[in-house]
Design a protein around this motif. Sequence first.
Motif, PDB file in Angstrom:
ATOM      1  N   TYR A   1     -82.272  63.367  36.163  1.00 29.06           N
ATOM      2  CA  TYR A   1     -81.664  62.398  37.078  1.00 29.06           C
ATOM      3  C   TYR A   1     -81.276  61.155  36.294  1.00 29.06           C
ATOM      4  CZ  TYR A   1     -84.362  65.260  40.378  1.00 29.06           C
ATOM      5  OH  TYR A   1     -84.915  66.309  41.076  1.00 29.06           O
ATOM      6  N   PHE A   2     -80.306  60.421  36.824  1.00 31.72           N
ATOM      7  CA  PHE A   2     -79.998  59.096  36.280  1.00 31.72           C
ATOM      8  C   PHE A   2     -79.373  58.255  37.386  1.00 31.72           C
ATOM      9  CE2 PHE A   2     -76.385  61.817  35.262  1.00 31.72           C
ATOM     10  CZ  PHE A   2     -75.297  61.076  35.672  1.00 31.72           C
ATOM     11  N   VAL A   3     -79.551  56.954  37.270  1.00 36.02           N
ATOM     12  CA  VAL A   3     -78.981  56.007  38.211  1.00 36.02           C
ATOM     13  C   VAL A   3     -78.653  54.740  37.446  1.00 36.02           C
ATOM     14  CG1 VAL A   3     -81.190  54.960  38.874  1.00 36.02           C
ATOM     15  CG2 VAL A   3     -79.268  54.918  40.489  1.00 36.02           C
ATOM     16  N   ALA A   4     -77.675  53.987  37.928  1.00 35.39           N
ATOM     17  CA  ALA A   4     -77.297  52.744  37.265  1.00 35.39           C
ATOM     18  C   ALA A   4     -78.470  51.773  37.260  1.00 35.39           C
ATOM     19  CB  ALA A   4     -76.105  52.111  37.971  1.00 35.39           C
ATOM     20  N   VAL A   5     -78.559  50.980  36.184  1.00 35.44           N
ATOM     21  CA  VAL A   5     -79.606  49.959  36.098  1.00 35.44           C
ATOM     22  C   VAL A   5     -79.415  48.929  37.201  1.00 35.44           C
ATOM     23  CG1 VAL A   5     -80.553  48.112  34.662  1.00 35.44           C
ATOM     24  CG2 VAL A   5     -79.929  50.307  33.619  1.00 35.44           C
ATOM     25  N   GLY A   6     -78.147  48.572  37.467  1.00 36.94           N
ATOM     26  CA  GLY A   6     -77.872  47.614  38.535  1.00 36.94           C
ATOM     27  C   GLY A   6     -77.756  46.186  38.065  1.00 36.94           C
ATOM     28  N   ASP A   7     -77.710  45.983  36.750  1.00 36.31           N
ATOM     29  CA  ASP A   7     -77.619  44.613  36.229  1.00 36.31           C
ATOM     30  C   ASP A   7     -76.206  44.252  35.786  1.00 36.31           C
ATOM     31  OD1 ASP A   7     -77.372  46.246  34.040  1.00 36.31           O
ATOM     32  OD2 ASP A   7     -78.982  45.317  32.863  1.00 36.31           O
ATOM     33  N   GLY A   8     -75.254  45.112  36.079  1.00 35.15           N
ATOM     34  CA  GLY A   8     -73.868  44.829  35.706  1.00 35.15           C
ATOM     35  C   GLY A   8     -73.487  45.324  34.330  1.00 35.15           C
ATOM     36  N   SER A   9     -74.443  45.905  33.601  1.00 35.82           N
ATOM     37  CA  SER A   9     -74.169  46.365  32.243  1.00 35.82           C
ATOM     38  C   SER A   9     -73.452  47.708  32.211  1.00 35.82           C
ATOM     39  CB  SER A   9     -75.468  46.474  31.446  1.00 35.82           C
ATOM     40  OG  SER A   9     -76.280  47.533  31.959  1.00 35.82           O
ATOM     41  N   GLY A  10     -73.521  48.452  33.305  1.00 33.05           N
ATOM     42  CA  GLY A  10     -72.947  49.794  33.339  1.00 33.05           C
ATOM     43  C   GLY A  10     -73.873  50.854  32.795  1.00 33.05           C
ATOM     44  N   ARG A  11     -75.072  50.458  32.365  1.00 34.06           N
ATOM     45  CA  ARG A  11     -76.021  51.410  31.793  1.00 34.06           C
ATOM     46  C   ARG A  11     -76.848  52.085  32.889  1.00 34.06           C
ATOM     47  NH1 ARG A  11     -76.343  51.280  26.389  1.00 34.06           N
ATOM     48  NH2 ARG A  11     -75.230  49.569  25.338  1.00 34.06           N
ATOM     49  N   HIS A  12     -77.553  53.147  32.484  1.00 32.90           N
ATOM     50  CA  HIS A  12     -78.292  53.970  33.429  1.00 32.90           C
ATOM     51  C   HIS A  12     -79.746  54.116  33.027  1.00 32.90           C
ATOM     52  CE1 HIS A  12     -74.079  55.133  34.108  1.00 32.90           C
ATOM     53  NE2 HIS A  12     -74.461  55.439  35.335  1.00 32.90           N
ATOM     54  N   VAL A  13     -80.556  54.403  34.038  1.00 30.30           N
ATOM     55  CA  VAL A  13     -81.959  54.775  33.835  1.00 30.30           C
ATOM     56  C   VAL A  13     -82.053  56.293  34.013  1.00 30.30           C
ATOM     57  CG1 VAL A  13     -84.317  54.552  34.689  1.00 30.30           C
ATOM     58  CG2 VAL A  13     -82.781  52.561  34.697  1.00 30.30           C
ATOM     59  N   PHE A  14     -82.692  56.959  33.063  1.00 32.17           N
ATOM     60  CA  PHE A  14     -82.821  58.419  33.088  1.00 32.17           C
ATOM     61  C   PHE A  14     -84.262  58.789  33.445  1.00 32.17           C
ATOM     62  CE2 PHE A  14     -79.231  57.418  30.484  1.00 32.17           C
ATOM     63  CZ  PHE A  14     -78.294  58.392  30.793  1.00 32.17           C
ATOM     64  N   SER A  15     -84.396  59.787  34.318  1.00 34.32           N
ATOM     65  CA  SER A  15     -85.727  60.155  34.814  1.00 34.32           C
ATOM     66  C   SER A  15     -85.918  61.669  34.767  1.00 34.32           C
ATOM     67  CB  SER A  15     -85.915  59.680  36.270  1.00 34.32           C
ATOM     68  OG  SER A  15     -85.666  58.285  36.378  1.00 34.32           O
ATOM     69  N   PRO A  16     -87.146  62.112  34.429  1.00 36.51           N
ATOM     70  CA  PRO A  16     -87.416  63.557  34.376  1.00 36.51           C
ATOM     71  C   PRO A  16     -87.825  64.149  35.718  1.00 36.51           C
ATOM     72  CG  PRO A  16     -89.285  62.356  33.505  1.00 36.51           C
ATOM     73  CD  PRO A  16     -88.255  61.321  33.847  1.00 36.51           C
ATOM     74  N   THR A  17     -88.257  63.296  36.654  1.00 37.97           N
ATOM     75  CA  THR A  17     -88.739  63.802  37.947  1.00 37.97           C
ATOM     76  C   THR A  17     -88.060  63.058  39.083  1.00 37.97           C
ATOM     77  OG1 THR A  17     -90.555  62.207  38.151  1.00 37.97           O
ATOM     78  CG2 THR A  17     -91.008  64.256  36.916  1.00 37.97           C
ATOM     79  N   LEU A  18     -88.062  63.700  40.256  1.00 40.16           N
ATOM     80  CA  LEU A  18     -87.469  63.067  41.425  1.00 40.16           C
ATOM     81  C   LEU A  18     -88.248  61.820  41.815  1.00 40.16           C
ATOM     82  CD1 LEU A  18     -85.345  63.137  43.633  1.00 40.16           C
ATOM     83  CD2 LEU A  18     -86.860  64.634  44.965  1.00 40.16           C
ATOM     84  N   GLU A  19     -89.562  61.845  41.655  1.00 38.46           N
ATOM     85  CA  GLU A  19     -90.385  60.681  41.999  1.00 38.46           C
ATOM     86  C   GLU A  19     -89.986  59.469  41.154  1.00 38.46           C
ATOM     87  OE1 GLU A  19     -95.115  59.396  42.311  1.00 38.46           O
ATOM     88  OE2 GLU A  19     -94.531  61.243  41.294  1.00 38.46           O
ATOM     89  N   SER A  20     -89.887  59.676  39.830  1.00 39.20           N
ATOM     90  CA  SER A  20     -89.518  58.544  38.968  1.00 39.20           C
ATOM     91  C   SER A  20     -88.064  58.125  39.216  1.00 39.20           C
ATOM     92  CB  SER A  20     -89.722  58.906  37.496  1.00 39.20           C
ATOM     93  OG  SER A  20     -88.979  60.060  37.143  1.00 39.20           O
TER      94      SER A  20
END
Length: 348
Positions: free
Chosen positions: A310-329
């Motif tokens: 999974y991945f989702v945008a960080v949300g700080d305007g940088s355009g970068r993403h947070v990557f996660s191995p599980t649905l919970e994280s």
Amino acid sequence: MKALKRIVLVLFVLSALVVGAAGWWAWSGYQRFAGAPLPGVEAGDIVMVERGDNLLRVVARLRGQGIDAGHDLEWRVLARQLGADSRIQVGEYALEPGITATRLLENMRDGKVVRHRFTIVEGWNIRELRAALGRATPLVQTLHEIDDAALMAMLGREGVHPEGRFLPETYAYDRGDTDVDLLKRAADDLDRALDAAWQARADDLPIDTPEEALVLASIVEKETGIAEERPMIAGVFTRRLRMGMRLQTDPTVIYGMGADFDGNIRRRDLTADTPYNTYTRDGLPPTPIAMVGAHALRAATQPEETDALYFVAVGDGSGRHVFSPTLESHNAAVRQYVQRYRERHGPR
């Protein structure tokens, strides 16, 4: 007799002096013509050399544009001196203030024509590309009444979907080139880039053809504008494909919505089935969804090995993403994204 001889000698000397002075004056004038800026040239001026033009026809064209172009004889002598008398090349030549007859003739002799530029942007779809081409000047427009299918047939790719088939680059072109000329180059460049990426692909990819690599690369292209993230995002999608997990990527849904997309994607859009909805359908969509750069092609064929799903945008305007191995994280990262978004923009 001696007096007569003296008179003749004096006349001969005077004649020689007059001829010499006239020659010096003519040579000085020629030197001034060859080395001085052409009067009347303004910023942005050009001169065209058309097929079949000779030098004097081009000189006449200069005069017709309000430029003081001197005498034909001077141009003939200078052209012969520069080896340009029969070698001027067809094209568009810049006339910037300060340009001399010598420089202009050298440019026409060497074919240093004005080069115009058109950039195909990574992530554009075919509608955006065609709209931008329609605004490009002085590119000759020929596509007004030609649909995508006819365009691809003109390019020797009959039956091929146009999406993703043109390599994003900046293309130089000359006045007189057509939009189809430019697209032919971009399509050929995409073929070469795709072949190179496919030949260098990693082992055991869950994709079987270059076409599938192009589709995957187009999704990667739309998911991030951060070059160093592309292999990681490609890695997430590669892992999902290996597991038989749906890609669930918003850009494919948006592409499937077409003109109905208004800038927002809603829950009902995620559940409305289209051939491009990767929330409702397994595997890759049927075609690319955007124009794909070489970096995205490389990422799709050489993805980063990762345990992230999974991945989702960080949300700080940088355009970068947070990557996660599980649905919970991942859900925790989504909550952080929403919080940052609200801090920056207010409640959604």
